[in-house]
Design a protein around this motif. Structure first.
Motif, PDB file in Angstrom:
ATOM      1  N   ARG A 189       0.747  -1.218  -0.134  1.00  0.00           N
ATOM      2  CA  ARG A 189       0.174  -0.062   0.038  1.00  0.00           C
ATOM      3  C   ARG A 189       0.768   1.229   0.268  1.00  0.00           C
ATOM      4  N   VAL A 190       1.810   1.521   0.886  1.00  0.00           N
ATOM      5  CA  VAL A 190       2.446   2.501   1.015  1.00  0.00           C
ATOM      6  C   VAL A 190       3.883   2.764   0.401  1.00  0.00           C
ATOM      7  N   ARG A 191       4.336   1.382  -0.203  1.00  0.00           N
ATOM      8  CA  ARG A 191       5.702   1.477  -0.863  1.00  0.00           C
ATOM      9  C   ARG A 191       6.847   2.106  -0.414  1.00  0.00           C
ATOM     10  N   VAL A 192       7.026   2.319   0.740  1.00  0.00           N
ATOM     11  CA  VAL A 192       8.025   2.711   1.481  1.00  0.00           C
ATOM     12  C   VAL A 192       9.165   1.543   1.574  1.00  0.00           C
ATOM     13  N   THR A 193      10.173   1.940   1.372  1.00  0.00           N
ATOM     14  CA  THR A 193      11.539   0.947   1.400  1.00  0.00           C
ATOM     15  C   THR A 193      11.334   0.190   2.849  1.00  0.00           C
ATOM     16  N   MET A 194      11.371  -1.185   2.673  1.00  0.00           N
ATOM     17  CA  MET A 194      11.254  -1.636   4.201  1.00  0.00           C
ATOM     18  C   MET A 194      12.268  -2.753   4.219  1.00  0.00           C
ATOM     19  N   ILE A 195      12.962  -2.974   5.192  1.00  0.00           N
ATOM     20  CA  ILE A 195      14.201  -3.695   5.414  1.00  0.00           C
ATOM     21  C   ILE A 195      13.931  -4.560   6.813  1.00  0.00           C
ATOM     22  N   TYR A 196      13.675  -5.761   6.358  1.00  0.00           N
ATOM     23  CA  TYR A 196      13.222  -6.873   7.428  1.00  0.00           C
ATOM     24  C   TYR A 196      14.252  -7.753   7.710  1.00  0.00           C
ATOM     25  N   VAL A 197      14.747  -7.757   8.774  1.00  0.00           N
ATOM     26  CA  VAL A 197      15.792  -8.706   9.334  1.00  0.00           C
ATOM     27  C   VAL A 197      15.485  -9.923  10.178  1.00  0.00           C
ATOM     28  N   THR A 198      15.823 -11.185   9.869  1.00  0.00           N
ATOM     29  CA  THR A 198      15.304 -12.237  10.426  1.00  0.00           C
ATOM     30  C   THR A 198      16.318 -13.305  10.195  1.00  0.00           C
ATOM     31  N   HIS A 199      16.457 -14.439  11.074  1.00  0.00           N
ATOM     32  CA  HIS A 199      16.997 -15.473  10.814  1.00  0.00           C
ATOM     33  C   HIS A 199      16.196 -16.667  10.203  1.00  0.00           C
ATOM     34  N   ASP A 200      14.939 -16.286  10.152  1.00  0.00           N
ATOM     35  CA  ASP A 200      13.903 -17.213   9.810  1.00  0.00           C
ATOM     36  C   ASP A 200      13.453 -17.467   8.455  1.00  0.00           C
ATOM     37  N   GLN A 201      13.973 -18.259   7.562  1.00  0.00           N
ATOM     38  CA  GLN A 201      13.883 -18.052   6.213  1.00  0.00           C
ATOM     39  C   GLN A 201      12.334 -18.030   5.713  1.00  0.00           C
ATOM     40  N   THR A 202      11.462 -18.694   6.500  1.00  0.00           N
ATOM     41  CA  THR A 202      10.043 -18.417   6.111  1.00  0.00           C
ATOM     42  C   THR A 202       9.606 -16.985   6.076  1.00  0.00           C
ATOM     43  N   GLU A 203      10.137 -16.394   7.250  1.00  0.00           N
ATOM     44  CA  GLU A 203       9.717 -15.041   7.297  1.00  0.00           C
ATOM     45  C   GLU A 203      10.271 -14.119   6.401  1.00  0.00           C
ATOM     46  N   ALA A 204      11.420 -14.558   5.897  1.00  0.00           N
ATOM     47  CA  ALA A 204      12.100 -13.646   4.884  1.00  0.00           C
ATOM     48  C   ALA A 204      11.589 -13.755   3.481  1.00  0.00           C
ATOM     49  N   LEU A 205      11.401 -15.251   3.365  1.00  0.00           N
ATOM     50  CA  LEU A 205      10.745 -15.420   1.970  1.00  0.00           C
ATOM     51  C   LEU A 205       9.276 -14.853   1.638  1.00  0.00           C
ATOM     52  N   THR A 206       8.609 -14.974   2.614  1.00  0.00           N
ATOM     53  CA  THR A 206       7.285 -14.529   2.383  1.00  0.00           C
ATOM     54  C   THR A 206       7.069 -13.066   2.361  1.00  0.00           C
ATOM     55  N   PHE A 207       8.072 -12.353   3.187  1.00  0.00           N
ATOM     56  CA  PHE A 207       8.003 -10.830   3.272  1.00  0.00           C
ATOM     57  C   PHE A 207       8.378 -10.223   1.980  1.00  0.00           C
ATOM     58  N   ALA A 208       9.738 -10.561   1.388  1.00  0.00           N
ATOM     59  CA  ALA A 208      10.611  -9.843   0.734  1.00  0.00           C
ATOM     60  C   ALA A 208      10.477 -10.278  -0.839  1.00  0.00           C
ATOM     61  N   ASP A 209      10.747  -9.005  -1.564  1.00  0.00           N
ATOM     62  CA  ASP A 209      10.805  -9.099  -3.064  1.00  0.00           C
ATOM     63  C   ASP A 209      12.296  -9.761  -3.309  1.00  0.00           C
ATOM     64  N   GLN A 210      13.179  -9.134  -2.753  1.00  0.00           N
ATOM     65  CA  GLN A 210      14.637  -9.340  -2.688  1.00  0.00           C
ATOM     66  C   GLN A 210      15.225  -9.898  -1.101  1.00  0.00           C
ATOM     67  N   VAL A 211      16.056 -11.068  -1.415  1.00  0.00           N
ATOM     68  CA  VAL A 211      16.379 -11.349  -0.017  1.00  0.00           C
ATOM     69  C   VAL A 211      18.039 -11.480  -0.088  1.00  0.00           C
ATOM     70  N   VAL A 212      18.662 -10.692   0.949  1.00  0.00           N
ATOM     71  CA  VAL A 212      19.940 -10.595   1.230  1.00  0.00           C
ATOM     72  C   VAL A 212      20.350 -11.447   2.087  1.00  0.00           C
ATOM     73  N   VAL A 213      21.176 -12.590   1.782  1.00  0.00           N
ATOM     74  CA  VAL A 213      21.531 -13.696   2.860  1.00  0.00           C
ATOM     75  C   VAL A 213      22.999 -13.367   3.213  1.00  0.00           C
ATOM     76  N   MET A 214      23.153 -13.429   4.366  1.00  0.00           N
ATOM     77  CA  MET A 214      24.396 -13.074   5.033  1.00  0.00           C
ATOM     78  C   MET A 214      25.116 -14.206   5.818  1.00  0.00           C
ATOM     79  N   GLN A 215      26.175 -14.332   5.858  1.00  0.00           N
ATOM     80  CA  GLN A 215      27.069 -15.001   6.709  1.00  0.00           C
ATOM     81  C   GLN A 215      28.192 -14.473   6.941  1.00  0.00           C
TER      82      GLN A 215
END
Ligand code: ADP
Ligand code: MG
Length: 362
Positions: A189-215
């Motif tokens: 709805r609002v199209r503001v940039t959102m960055i969602y941090v998680t260690h949970d793949q399900t959360e990341a994959l359902t929320f994001a258009d692009q996922v940045v994987v870090m190690q």
């Protein structure tokens, strides 16, 4: 809204960092476009919070720069960056009502009461806090408090970016999926940039258009959920994403072919460059392994029911190979053979996908 650029960021919490492991962030180069929904995914300790705090200005990076719309903001204090940050644990005013908590970030910026009221009620509605607006925040359950905290992040309309740092940690499991889909809906709805941090793949994959994987303080892959699933750039991504994760098997490369336990494994893409690699591995997801008449000899050791399919664990020498099989289909007992889908089997050299432009981080 703003485009965020991270240029050659490095950060160490030590005064005189030397070895690579002294750096919480080893080298980060990223460009996040305006209005995107991003997830930052990685195990605990990989540097996610450090990165968020550098973007919001709570932490000054040891090296490198943070750019908003091309302007260097590395030296700007947090309150001049127009960023909303929601932390892992609720940050609220216990003695204030829920209403006043939500109104605070707006009043703080001199927004008129009429607008404050509209906005507070809108956000409260979204987070199902409407009935609690007159209650004191201190009386709420931990997940109620975290919803206030999220509301305080979402309430401002003038922010460049909203960042969520594992915000659902304290939220009841059955509420998690609901809040997650709410956030997704809100983003659309609002199209503001959102960055969602998680260690949970399900959360990341359902929320994001692009996922940045870090190690370990580096970005190992940036991609859509589908890209991360179909073409992991690193065995870590293959293993971390998926359930069970990608099979990673030791292999040998000779005469232009890849061999596992002496059996040649066909690979459509070819093998890529593997010269000089200390460790060669095959990667294939359980989804792309099946039983066959001939192929890799294995022993079936375990069959478990996973709802829509079965997860089958097999052993081949010292390696374990998982495959998925449809419910109701035949599963051999004891000795069997496996075949890998040649279009979905790849060679990894020292962890990285062997082939053109696959190595070297982001
Ligand atoms: P994540 O959020 O992915 O769990 P962090 O960014 O919190 O990771 O931590 C990255 C690394 O930096 C870890 O090794 C952690 O122990 C270290 N670290 C984080 N915060 C501090 C700090 N304030 N002082 C010293 N070391 C820290
Ligand atoms: Mg963290």
């Amino acid at each position: 809204m703003a485009k965020i650029g991270l240029k050659a960021l490095r950060h160490s919490y030590l005064a005189n960092p030397g070895a690579e492991e002294d750096w919480a962030l080893r080298q980060i180069d990223l460009d996040w476009s305006d209005g995107g929904a991003y997830a930052l995914l990685g195990p605990s300790g990989c540097g996610k919070t450090t990165l968020l705090n550098i973007i919001s200005g709570l932490v000054t990076p040891t090296e490198g720069a943070v750019l908003f719309d091309g302007t260097d903001v590395t030296a700007l204090p947090p309150d001049q960056r127009n960023i909303a940050q929601v932390f892992q644990f609720p940050v609220i005013y216990d003695t204030m009502t829920v209403y006043n908590n939500l109104a605070f970030p707006l009043r703080n910026r001199g927004i008129g009461e009429a607008r404050v009221d509209i906005r507070v009620r809108e956000i409260a509605e979204m987070l199902e806090l409407s009935d609690l607006l007159d209650r004191r925040a201190s009386g709420l359950s931990p997940d109620g408090k975290q919803k206030i905290s999220m509301g305080r992040g979402l309430v401002r309309e003038d922010v460049n970016v909203i960042m969520f740092d594992e915000p659902l940690t304290v939220i009841d499991p059955h509420l998690k999926w609901k809040l997650r889909s709410k956030l997704k809906e809100l983003h659309q709805r609002v199209r503001v940039t959102m960055i969602y941090v998680t260690h949970d793949q399900t959360e990341a994959l359902t929320f994001a258009d692009q996922v940045v994987v870090m190690q370990d303080g580096v970005v190992v892959q940036i991609g859509t959920p589908v890209e991360l699933f179909e073409r992991p750039a690193h065995t870590f991504v293959g293993h971390f994403i998926g359930s069970p994760g990608m099979n990673v098997l030791p292999c040998e490369v000779r005469d232009g072919g890849a061999f596992f336990n002496g059996v040649q494994v066909p690979i459509d893409e070819g093998i890529g460059r593997t010269e000089g690699a200390r460790r060669l591995e095959l990667g294939v997801r359980p989804e792309f392994v099946r039983f066959a008449e001939a192929g890799i000899p294995v022993e079936v050791v375990k069959v478990s029911d996973a709802g829509r399919h079965r997860i089958i664990e097999t052993r081949a020498g010292g390696s374990r190979i998982h495959l998925l099989a449809p419910l109701g289909g035949p599963v051999p007992e004891g000795a069997a053979h496996l075949a890998f889908d040649p279009a979905r089997t790849r060679v990894y050299a020292d962890g990285w996908l062997a082939g053109a432009n696959s190595g070297g981080g982001a």
